[in-house]
Design a protein around this motif. Structure first.
Motif, PDB file in Angstrom:
ATOM      1  N   MET A  33      -0.660  12.380 -30.427  1.00 33.18           N
ATOM      2  CA  MET A  33      -0.858  13.489 -29.490  1.00 33.18           C
ATOM      3  C   MET A  33      -1.969  14.414 -29.966  1.00 33.18           C
ATOM      4  N   LEU A  34      -1.991  14.692 -31.269  1.00 31.90           N
ATOM      5  CA  LEU A  34      -3.026  15.566 -31.801  1.00 31.90           C
ATOM      6  C   LEU A  34      -4.398  14.923 -31.718  1.00 31.90           C
ATOM      7  N   SER A  35      -4.475  13.622 -31.962  1.00 30.86           N
ATOM      8  CA  SER A  35      -5.770  12.938 -31.921  1.00 30.86           C
ATOM      9  C   SER A  35      -6.325  12.899 -30.517  1.00 30.86           C
ATOM     10  N   CYS A  36      -5.436  12.906 -29.514  1.00 32.44           N
ATOM     11  CA  CYS A  36      -5.902  12.937 -28.132  1.00 32.44           C
ATOM     12  C   CYS A  36      -6.425  14.312 -27.752  1.00 32.44           C
ATOM     13  N   ALA A  58     -10.414  12.571 -24.428  1.00 31.11           N
ATOM     14  CA  ALA A  58     -10.706  11.136 -24.591  1.00 31.11           C
ATOM     15  C   ALA A  58     -12.190  10.816 -24.414  1.00 31.11           C
ATOM     16  N   ILE A  59     -13.069  11.814 -24.613  1.00 29.99           N
ATOM     17  CA  ILE A  59     -14.506  11.583 -24.504  1.00 29.99           C
ATOM     18  C   ILE A  59     -15.200  12.190 -25.722  1.00 29.99           C
ATOM     19  N   THR A  60     -16.162  11.463 -26.277  1.00 32.41           N
ATOM     20  CA  THR A  60     -16.917  11.945 -27.433  1.00 32.41           C
ATOM     21  C   THR A  60     -18.251  12.515 -26.969  1.00 32.41           C
ATOM     22  N   TYR A  61     -18.643  13.619 -27.572  1.00 34.33           N
ATOM     23  CA  TYR A  61     -19.909  14.239 -27.209  1.00 34.33           C
ATOM     24  C   TYR A  61     -20.436  15.043 -28.396  1.00 34.33           C
ATOM     25  N   LYS A  62     -21.720  15.372 -28.344  1.00 37.41           N
ATOM     26  CA  LYS A  62     -22.332  16.255 -29.325  1.00 37.41           C
ATOM     27  C   LYS A  62     -22.669  17.564 -28.617  1.00 37.41           C
ATOM     28  N   SER A  63     -22.060  18.654 -29.065  1.00 37.39           N
ATOM     29  CA  SER A  63     -22.320  19.945 -28.443  1.00 37.39           C
ATOM     30  C   SER A  63     -23.378  20.712 -29.228  1.00 37.39           C
ATOM     31  N   PHE A  64     -24.095  21.582 -28.510  1.00 35.22           N
ATOM     32  CA  PHE A  64     -25.156  22.410 -29.086  1.00 35.22           C
ATOM     33  C   PHE A  64     -24.858  23.867 -28.715  1.00 35.22           C
ATOM     34  N   VAL A  65     -24.719  24.717 -29.727  1.00 29.95           N
ATOM     35  CA  VAL A  65     -24.398  26.121 -29.494  1.00 29.95           C
ATOM     36  C   VAL A  65     -25.307  26.979 -30.361  1.00 29.95           C
ATOM     37  N   GLY A  66     -25.978  27.946 -29.753  1.00 30.78           N
ATOM     38  CA  GLY A  66     -26.863  28.831 -30.500  1.00 30.78           C
ATOM     39  C   GLY A  66     -26.085  29.828 -31.335  1.00 30.78           C
ATOM     40  N   SER A 128     -20.071   1.409 -12.247  1.00 29.27           N
ATOM     41  CA  SER A 128     -20.719   2.040 -13.402  1.00 29.27           C
ATOM     42  C   SER A 128     -21.004   3.503 -13.119  1.00 29.27           C
ATOM     43  N   ALA A 129     -21.539   3.782 -11.933  1.00 29.87           N
ATOM     44  CA  ALA A 129     -21.864   5.158 -11.566  1.00 29.87           C
ATOM     45  C   ALA A 129     -20.610   6.019 -11.494  1.00 29.87           C
ATOM     46  N   GLN A 130     -19.539   5.468 -10.962  1.00 29.22           N
ATOM     47  CA  GLN A 130     -18.296   6.225 -10.853  1.00 29.22           C
ATOM     48  C   GLN A 130     -17.714   6.517 -12.241  1.00 29.22           C
ATOM     49  N   GLU A 131     -17.733   5.527 -13.130  1.00 24.20           N
ATOM     50  CA  GLU A 131     -17.180   5.709 -14.474  1.00 24.20           C
ATOM     51  C   GLU A 131     -17.989   6.746 -15.260  1.00 24.20           C
ATOM     52  N   ILE A 132     -19.301   6.692 -15.133  1.00 20.24           N
ATOM     53  CA  ILE A 132     -20.118   7.662 -15.858  1.00 20.24           C
ATOM     54  C   ILE A 132     -19.898   9.063 -15.299  1.00 20.24           C
ATOM     55  N   GLY A 133     -19.748   9.182 -13.988  1.00 22.62           N
ATOM     56  CA  GLY A 133     -19.422  10.479 -13.406  1.00 22.62           C
ATOM     57  C   GLY A 133     -18.109  11.024 -13.942  1.00 22.62           C
ATOM     58  N   GLU A 134     -17.123  10.154 -14.112  1.00 19.12           N
ATOM     59  CA  GLU A 134     -15.831  10.576 -14.664  1.00 19.12           C
ATOM     60  C   GLU A 134     -15.993  11.073 -16.098  1.00 19.12           C
ATOM     61  N   ASP A 135     -16.849  10.404 -16.881  1.00 17.90           N
ATOM     62  CA  ASP A 135     -17.043  10.803 -18.273  1.00 17.90           C
ATOM     63  C   ASP A 135     -17.775  12.137 -18.380  1.00 17.90           C
ATOM     64  N   TYR A 136     -18.753  12.348 -17.526  1.00 19.08           N
ATOM     65  CA  TYR A 136     -19.420  13.654 -17.488  1.00 19.08           C
ATOM     66  C   TYR A 136     -18.403  14.743 -17.132  1.00 19.08           C
ATOM     67  N   ASN A 137     -17.570  14.478 -16.163  1.00 20.40           N
ATOM     68  CA  ASN A 137     -16.568  15.460 -15.759  1.00 20.40           C
ATOM     69  C   ASN A 137     -15.617  15.777 -16.912  1.00 20.40           C
ATOM     70  N   SER A 138     -15.205  14.767 -17.655  1.00 12.55           N
ATOM     71  CA  SER A 138     -14.320  14.997 -18.802  1.00 12.55           C
ATOM     72  C   SER A 138     -15.001  15.872 -19.847  1.00 12.55           C
ATOM     73  N   CYS A 139     -16.281  15.641 -20.072  1.00 16.65           N
ATOM     74  CA  CYS A 139     -17.035  16.431 -21.045  1.00 16.65           C
ATOM     75  C   CYS A 139     -17.159  17.876 -20.588  1.00 16.65           C
ATOM     76  N   ILE A 140     -17.500  18.080 -19.322  1.00 18.09           N
ATOM     77  CA  ILE A 140     -17.619  19.440 -18.792  1.00 18.09           C
ATOM     78  C   ILE A 140     -16.281  20.167 -18.881  1.00 18.09           C
ATOM     79  N   THR A 141     -15.195  19.475 -18.546  1.00 18.71           N
ATOM     80  CA  THR A 141     -13.866  20.075 -18.603  1.00 18.71           C
ATOM     81  C   THR A 141     -13.523  20.522 -20.021  1.00 18.71           C
ATOM     82  N   ALA A 142     -13.863  19.687 -21.002  1.00 13.66           N
ATOM     83  CA  ALA A 142     -13.592  20.033 -22.401  1.00 13.66           C
ATOM     84  C   ALA A 142     -14.407  21.248 -22.838  1.00 13.66           C
TER      85      ALA A 142
END
Length: 259
Positions: A33-36, A58-66, A128-142
């Motif tokens: 649960m914690l890893s999720c 459930a999505i990996t990303y690199k964030s940039f913050v000033g 492919s387009a739908q899956e990538i859209g879902e991943d972008y949405n997950s990243c934005i939500t996080a």
């Protein structure tokens, strides 16, 4: 009596074993649960920008913050190019994505490069387009939850393959219909309608098909509600796929959508 004691001891051993198994199972479940929830892999500081690779939703990303930013103006999420014939998962270190995300972070935005999943590519373009859209949405939500920014105050973009995928997603799906706009360098599509405004920029030479750059903008239905906030550029200083340096143009368009 000896037999009775033996039976009692066996029962006690079984009870202890069951308790140990239950405890181990509980620990494993809590760990899962914690890893999720969140798993921070690495953080580095480059100049005045902190770059963090992490996994949330459930999505990996690199964030940039000033550094020293007191309030976040909005969210930018970018994605990498790929081989449409045999795509891999998105990468987190393409220089064009890093440059734009760094510039955005230095000016008060939280930016990220999303590691979208491995998709079928040409074998199933729309999926492919739908899956990538879902991943972008997950990243934005996080990012929205982490930095307390309204997810509607976001812009998406990506070079080459990611650009093609986002354009297709915006034409046919609603995953990112809440975003302020879509940055589409060296991408193209025959679609004439999109859910959100687009900025298409490409080199001359028709490397992305008939509709990219200014031609893609002109191809948008003139009655479309997103046309007024959209624009397109064909860069005559280059004639190869993704051959231009467009960080400043992309950043300026992002700011126009998300001041």
């Amino acid at each position: 009596m000896l037999i009775l004691n033996y039976r009692v001891n066996v029962t006690q051993l079984k009870t202890r074993k069951m308790k140990a198994i239950f405890y181990l199972a509980t620990v494993l479940i809590l760990g899962a649960m914690l890893s999720c929830g969140k798993s921070t892999n690495s953080t580095v500081t480059s100049g005045n920008v902190k770059e963090t690779v992490e996994t949330k939703n459930a999505i990996t990303y690199k964030s940039f913050v000033g550094s020293g930013i007191s309030s976040i103006k909005g969210i930018l999420v970018m994605g990498s190019g790929n081989d449409e014939n045999n795509p891999t998962a998105g990468t987190l270190d393409e220089s064009t994505d890093v440059d734009l995300c760094t510039k955005a972070a230095q000016n008060g935005y939280v930016a990220a490069i999303v590691q979208y999943r491995k998709t079928p590519g040409l074998a199933d373009w729309n999926t492919s387009a739908q899956e990538i859209g879902e991943d972008y949405n997950s990243c934005i939500t996080a990012l929205s939850a982490e930095f307390n920014v309204n997810k509607n105050n976001s812009v998406v973009g990506g070079y080459s393959y990611a650009s093609f995928m986002l354009l297709t997603n915006s034409a046919y799906y609603d995953d990112l219909s809440y975003c302020k706009g879509l940055l589409a360098p060296c991408g193209g599509t025959e679609a004439t309608e999109f859910k959100i405004p687009i900025f298409a920029i490409a080199c001359s030479g028709n490397n992305e098909g008939d509709y990219s750059g200014i031609e893609l903008y002109e191809h948008i239905d003139p009655n479309s509600p997103i046309k007024a906030e959209s624009s397109g550029v064909t860069d005559n200083s280059c004639n190869t796929h993704c051959g231009g340096n467009w960080t400043n143009q992309l950043y300026a368009k992002m700011v126009s959508w998300m001041p």
